[in-house]
Design an enzyme around this catalytic site. Sequence first.
Site, short mmCIF file in Angstrom:
data_model
loop_
_atom_site.label_atom_id
_atom_site.label_comp_id
_atom_site.label_asym_id
_atom_site.label_seq_id
_atom_site.Cartn_x
_atom_site.Cartn_y
_atom_site.Cartn_z
N ARG A 15 -5.61 2.91 9.25
CA ARG A 15 -4.41 3.48 8.53
C ARG A 15 -4.77 4.84 8.14
O ARG A 15 -5.82 5.57 8.31
CB ARG A 15 -4.09 2.61 7.19
CG ARG A 15 -3.74 1.27 7.54
CD ARG A 15 -3.68 0.37 6.30
NE ARG A 15 -5.16 -0.26 5.87
CZ ARG A 15 -5.44 -0.79 4.66
NH1 ARG A 15 -4.31 -1.23 3.99
NH2 ARG A 15 -6.73 -0.84 4.65
N LYS A 75 -8.61 3.65 1.74
CA LYS A 75 -9.69 2.81 1.42
C LYS A 75 -10.61 3.49 0.45
O LYS A 75 -10.47 4.91 0.53
CB LYS A 75 -10.45 2.25 2.56
CG LYS A 75 -9.60 1.23 3.28
CD LYS A 75 -9.23 0.10 2.36
CE LYS A 75 -10.42 -0.85 1.76
NZ LYS A 75 -9.73 -1.77 0.77
N TYR A 94 -6.94 3.04 -3.06
CA TYR A 94 -7.60 2.04 -3.14
C TYR A 94 -8.87 2.24 -3.65
O TYR A 94 -9.63 2.75 -2.84
CB TYR A 94 -7.50 0.95 -2.24
CG TYR A 94 -6.10 0.46 -2.11
CD1 TYR A 94 -5.06 -0.29 -2.88
CD2 TYR A 94 -5.32 0.54 -0.70
CE1 TYR A 94 -3.95 -0.69 -2.63
CE2 TYR A 94 -3.77 0.31 -0.50
CZ TYR A 94 -3.23 -0.58 -1.39
OH TYR A 94 -2.03 -0.78 -1.25
N HIS A 96 -10.80 -0.45 -6.07
CA HIS A 96 -11.38 -1.64 -6.31
C HIS A 96 -12.97 -1.62 -6.64
O HIS A 96 -13.64 -2.32 -6.26
CB HIS A 96 -11.38 -2.65 -4.81
CG HIS A 96 -10.10 -2.99 -4.38
ND1 HIS A 96 -9.14 -3.64 -4.89
CD2 HIS A 96 -9.50 -2.48 -3.23
CE1 HIS A 96 -8.00 -3.86 -4.31
NE2 HIS A 96 -8.40 -3.02 -3.16
N GLU A 118 -4.28 0.08 -6.65
CA GLU A 118 -4.07 -1.20 -7.09
C GLU A 118 -4.03 -1.62 -8.85
O GLU A 118 -3.54 -2.65 -9.12
CB GLU A 118 -5.29 -2.19 -6.85
CG GLU A 118 -6.62 -2.00 -7.54
CD GLU A 118 -7.59 -0.72 -6.95
OE1 GLU A 118 -8.61 -0.42 -7.27
OE2 GLU A 118 -6.94 0.03 -5.99
N ASP A 270 -11.56 -7.99 -1.69
CA ASP A 270 -11.70 -6.68 -2.23
C ASP A 270 -12.05 -6.52 -3.76
O ASP A 270 -12.69 -5.81 -4.16
CB ASP A 270 -10.36 -5.98 -2.11
CG ASP A 270 -10.10 -5.38 -0.78
OD1 ASP A 270 -10.82 -4.89 -0.07
OD2 ASP A 270 -8.84 -5.34 -0.41
#
Length: 368
Positions: A15, A75, A94, A96, A118, A270
Amino acid sequence: MRVGVPKEIKTHEYRVGLVPGSVRELAHHGHEVIVETGAGRGIGVDDGAYSQAGARIVATAAEVFAAAEMIVKVKEPQPAEIALLRPGQVLFTYLHLAADRALTDGLMQRGIAGIAYETVTDARGGLPLLAPMSEVAGRMAVQVGAHYLEKEQGGIGILLGGVPGVPAAKVVVLGGGVAGSNATRIAVGMEAQVTVIDRSLARLKELDDLFGPRLQTVFSTMENIEGEVATADLVVSTVLIPGAAAPKLIRRELVRRMRPGSVIVDVAIDQGGSAETSRPTSHAAPVYVEEGVIHYCVTNMPGAVARTSAIALNNATLPFVLALADKGWRQALSDDPHLRGGLNLLDGQITYPAVAAAFGLPHQKPAF
């Protein structure tokens, strides 16, 4: 504002943080976008498309990080990328963090403003930047689960939908949120026997109204989880506590009671995963066997369908990227409490309570 888009370097992550259409919008608003060469290759987009959209193409990630005031990724940054961040820089991706102390410590040391997709919220209490990837992961979970139930993949050798005279597979979905409801949709469509477990009676009623007699709904208690999971062929766990570590709902003893060759797809990986036997995997080596059960615990599941995922993600993130760039990140966070909910780190301090709680650390409420 100078906005940077590096090429993702996590294993088999295809991505990209901004697609050309998003770059064009930023350029139209007067911002400069710096894109690392090859950043869009994984979704079938070449450098020329980014140039035509108004981006400046550079040869290395180091050039992107050095030039940009805000980094937009997909990510969490890998160690080589963490080293390129600098104090005061904005990272929008993201994160996490609650599942990764080393990442949290590394980003705190860099003194950045870390805004996590998130934990951005909306007026209805939803998670609008997590939802698109939860939709993808939920739908993928049943697809990959069905694949690993095949005998040649080490599974029990069962067809999800069965055939006349042979029972369909039993699929248990833990959590009836975005990922869980999408997993349910695919499993029901494939004619499996599907049970959804959730602690919200209102959500269970919604799913019951939506799917009717094709779906069994069960209220979430440890007794009910144990009873349903032990007899499942495929378990899809989607349980989420925003920003926090996933609760361990599937104990090792319960996994041991499952039939050998059954499958667990832990979408919650995740955030650390909701099975005691879960550990992160990658698309390069997506599964392992623990207690006789196949575990699929890929931390970037949507990366396997990168084009669909990148476009869906950009549809959701673009308004927030524009707000951060147009207003400046401090003003944008001050103006929008939902975007402010995404702020996890600032100036070396944790600002999101659930992340701090995961590590027993203090958190600092931002002063805006």
